[in-house]
Motif scaffolding. Structure first.
Motif, PDB file in Angstrom:
ATOM      1  N   ARG A 118      -6.327 -32.332  -2.340  1.00 24.77           N
ATOM      2  CA  ARG A 118      -4.879 -32.087  -2.433  1.00 24.77           C
ATOM      3  C   ARG A 118      -4.363 -31.261  -1.261  1.00 24.77           C
ATOM      4  O   ARG A 118      -3.261 -31.480  -0.781  1.00 24.77           O
ATOM      5  N   PHE A 143      -6.702 -38.290  -1.641  1.00 27.18           N
ATOM      6  CA  PHE A 143      -7.404 -38.500  -2.902  1.00 27.18           C
ATOM      7  C   PHE A 143      -8.646 -39.335  -2.613  1.00 27.18           C
ATOM      8  O   PHE A 143      -8.818 -39.848  -1.502  1.00 27.18           O
ATOM      9  N   VAL A 163      -0.769 -41.656 -13.362  1.00 22.93           N
ATOM     10  CA  VAL A 163      -0.360 -40.437 -12.654  1.00 22.93           C
ATOM     11  C   VAL A 163       1.163 -40.308 -12.694  1.00 22.93           C
ATOM     12  O   VAL A 163       1.689 -39.225 -12.992  1.00 22.93           O
ATOM     13  N   ASP A 174      -2.420 -49.530   1.938  1.00 19.81           N
ATOM     14  CA  ASP A 174      -3.729 -48.877   1.916  1.00 19.81           C
ATOM     15  C   ASP A 174      -3.616 -47.546   1.177  1.00 19.81           C
ATOM     16  O   ASP A 174      -2.542 -47.175   0.676  1.00 19.81           O
ATOM     17  N   SER A 175      -4.725 -46.819   1.101  1.00 22.36           N
ATOM     18  CA  SER A 175      -4.753 -45.593   0.308  1.00 22.36           C
ATOM     19  C   SER A 175      -3.788 -44.540   0.855  1.00 22.36           C
ATOM     20  O   SER A 175      -3.260 -43.728   0.093  1.00 22.36           O
ATOM     21  N   SER A 176      -3.514 -44.564   2.164  1.00 26.25           N
ATOM     22  CA  SER A 176      -2.560 -43.595   2.729  1.00 26.25           C
ATOM     23  C   SER A 176      -1.164 -43.837   2.155  1.00 26.25           C
ATOM     24  O   SER A 176      -0.434 -42.887   1.850  1.00 26.25           O
ATOM     25  N   VAL A 210      -6.097 -49.879 -10.702  1.00 24.29           N
ATOM     26  CA  VAL A 210      -7.487 -49.402 -10.582  1.00 24.29           C
ATOM     27  C   VAL A 210      -7.505 -47.914 -10.239  1.00 24.29           C
ATOM     28  O   VAL A 210      -8.259 -47.130 -10.830  1.00 24.29           O
ATOM     29  N   ILE A 211      -6.654 -47.500  -9.323  1.00 18.00           N
ATOM     30  CA  ILE A 211      -6.621 -46.100  -8.868  1.00 18.00           C
ATOM     31  C   ILE A 211      -6.115 -45.159  -9.966  1.00 18.00           C
ATOM     32  O   ILE A 211      -6.438 -43.980  -9.981  1.00 18.00           O
ATOM     33  N   GLY A 212      -5.322 -45.692 -10.892  1.00 20.88           N
ATOM     34  CA  GLY A 212      -4.712 -44.860 -11.935  1.00 20.88           C
ATOM     35  C   GLY A 212      -3.293 -44.456 -11.556  1.00 20.88           C
ATOM     36  O   GLY A 212      -2.737 -43.506 -12.121  1.00 20.88           O
ATOM     37  N   PHE A 244      -1.966 -46.580   7.124  1.00 21.00           N
ATOM     38  CA  PHE A 244      -2.191 -45.352   7.863  1.00 21.00           C
ATOM     39  C   PHE A 244      -1.292 -45.235   9.112  1.00 21.00           C
ATOM     40  O   PHE A 244      -0.807 -44.167   9.438  1.00 21.00           O
ATOM     41  N   ALA A 248      -8.091 -41.479  -9.972  1.00 19.49           N
ATOM     42  CA  ALA A 248      -8.836 -41.067  -8.770  1.00 19.49           C
ATOM     43  C   ALA A 248      -8.852 -39.541  -8.622  1.00 19.49           C
ATOM     44  O   ALA A 248      -7.933 -38.848  -9.069  1.00 19.49           O
ATOM     45  N   VAL A 306     -12.819 -42.212   0.257  1.00 17.15           N
ATOM     46  CA  VAL A 306     -11.835 -41.154   0.506  1.00 17.15           C
ATOM     47  C   VAL A 306     -10.675 -41.756   1.287  1.00 17.15           C
ATOM     48  O   VAL A 306     -10.881 -42.520   2.239  1.00 17.15           O
ATOM     49  N   MET A 307      -9.467 -41.407   0.839  1.00 24.55           N
ATOM     50  CA  MET A 307      -8.249 -41.934   1.466  1.00 24.55           C
ATOM     51  C   MET A 307      -8.206 -41.687   2.978  1.00 24.55           C
ATOM     52  O   MET A 307      -8.606 -40.621   3.441  1.00 24.55           O
ATOM     53  N   GLY A 308      -7.735 -42.663   3.697  1.00 25.32           N
ATOM     54  CA  GLY A 308      -7.502 -42.483   5.131  1.00 25.32           C
ATOM     55  C   GLY A 308      -8.608 -43.071   5.987  1.00 25.32           C
ATOM     56  O   GLY A 308      -9.513 -43.753   5.500  1.00 25.32           O
ATOM     57  N   LYS A 309      -8.509 -42.798   7.269  1.00 25.61           N
ATOM     58  CA  LYS A 309      -9.448 -43.381   8.238  1.00 25.61           C
ATOM     59  C   LYS A 309      -9.901 -42.305   9.218  1.00 25.61           C
ATOM     60  O   LYS A 309      -9.319 -41.238   9.311  1.00 25.61           O
TER      61      LYS A 309
END
Lengths: 103, 241
Positions: B95, B100, A93, A51-53, A87-89, A22, B142, B51-54
């Motif tokens: 989106r 995501f 994608v 991370d997810s970001s 895991v996320i796919g 992030f 996701a 959920v993505m992020g913080k």
């Protein structure tokens, strides 16, 4: 995080080292966006954490590249990170976006 | 259904099922969430997501997804339809923010004892049955990454009295101690296996205690959320709520 940029046969290679999260995701995004090459390769061999970001940014850049008819390759993904991405796919994608960037 | 909420913990008692969950944010408000949702007199949903992020941004998106999830269950409670619809409506919101969310949805039928699972990019649940652990296989992309949900479909199990299911977010298996080693799937599966016979709340506490032993108080990068559900009675027995 450290980014090393190399150019090779008209392609840009961005080697990413350290932790992508992030706090620094914008730095890599800007570096990807400013590349004019048709093909840009992101080499994650030195990546220790994402991370997810970071995941979201890579997918959104891939979508953008494919919609322009360009290619964003993500290579040398360390095993632990590859497992998290599976895991996320993430790879599913990428496959879909290659054929339909608007999916 | 009886649900007791204390701080970041929830305890459920319904449909021959007990559930216990908690969410531990890493430093600030995070994007992890979990829910127990009652559908009718025989069905309960347990959902976990990330959920993505913080921070505030992720927390706001997470609240939107939670709200939409309840609405999707109300419109059509079939588990696969819930996730498909949520990916349509929630995915649009995600989106718009370049985000995501991962989500795993469980639906338990208290009459038949059937458990249905649909996965959207989340770590698959762990089943504990007769002292053996099994990782659920169902997978999916996701929420918010593709316009149409893509996944392996609904996976179904028949649960007997004493069987348990463990849901968790990536913050648990990716937690690190002073070294760089992760807590990991293998250690989680082993501690889950050792919980055979324990109640849902005790299982949750024992897993978190093992995590604390592993991390030795080392600050974590990500939220940790854990939900345990355990069947307390035989299928076919009269269901009370």
């Amino acid at each position: 995080m450290e980014i090393r940029v190399r150019q090779q046969k008209g392609m840009a290679i961005l080697e990413v080292e350290g932790e992508l999260d992030f706090s620094n995701v914008d730095q890599l995004q800007q570096e990807i966006q400013r590349r004019p090459e048709e093909v840009v390769e992101i080499d994650l061999q030195g990546l220790r954490f994402i991370d997810s970001s970071g995941v979201g940014m890579l997918l959104s850049q891939a979508r953008h590249f494919f919609s322009q008819g360009r290619t964003l390759k993500i290579v040398n993904i360390p095993d632990l990170i590859r497992e998290d991405l599976e895991v996320i796919g993430f790879f599913q994608v990428l496959e879909v976006l290659k054929t339909n960037p608007n999916a | 259904m009886i649900e007791v909420i204390t701080g970041n913990e929830k305890i459920l008692s319904a449909y021959r099922l007990e559930g216990s969950g908690c969410s531990l944010p890493a430093g600030q408000v995070g994007g992890d969430f979990f829910e127990f949702i009652s559908c009718d007199k025989r069905t309960v949903f347990a959902v976990i997501g990330d959920v993505m992020g913080k921070g505030f941004h992720a927390a706001r998106l997470m609240e939107t997804i939670r709200h939409m999830l309840r609405e999707c269950i109300r419109v059509n409670p079939h588990p696969l339809e819930v996730v498909r619809r949520l990916n349509k409506v929630g995915g649009y919101e995600l989106r718009k923010c370049g985000a995501f969310a991962t989500l795993c949805l469980l639906c338990y039928d208290g009459i038949t004892g059937r458990l249905s699972c649909v996965n959207a990019g989340h770590h698959p649940p762990i089943l504990l049955s007769d002292g053996e652990v099994k990782v659920v296989r169902c997978r999916g992309v996701a929420l918010g990454l593709l316009e149409d949900y893509l996944g392996s479909g609904v996976e179904e199990f028949s649960l007997a009295a004493g069987d348990a299911v463990v849901l968790y977010t990536d913050g648990l298996v990716e937690a690190c101690g002073p070294g760089e080693q992760r807590y990991g799937q293998e250690r989680l599966r082993e501690i889950v296996r050792l919980q055979y016979g324990a109640g849902a709340d005790r299982m949750k506490k024992n897993i978190l205690s093992d995590l604390e032993t592993f991390t030795r108080g080392f600050p974590q990068k990500d939220d940790v959320t854990l939900v345990v559900m355990k069947v307390t009675g035989k299928a076919g027995e009269r269901v009370g709520d």
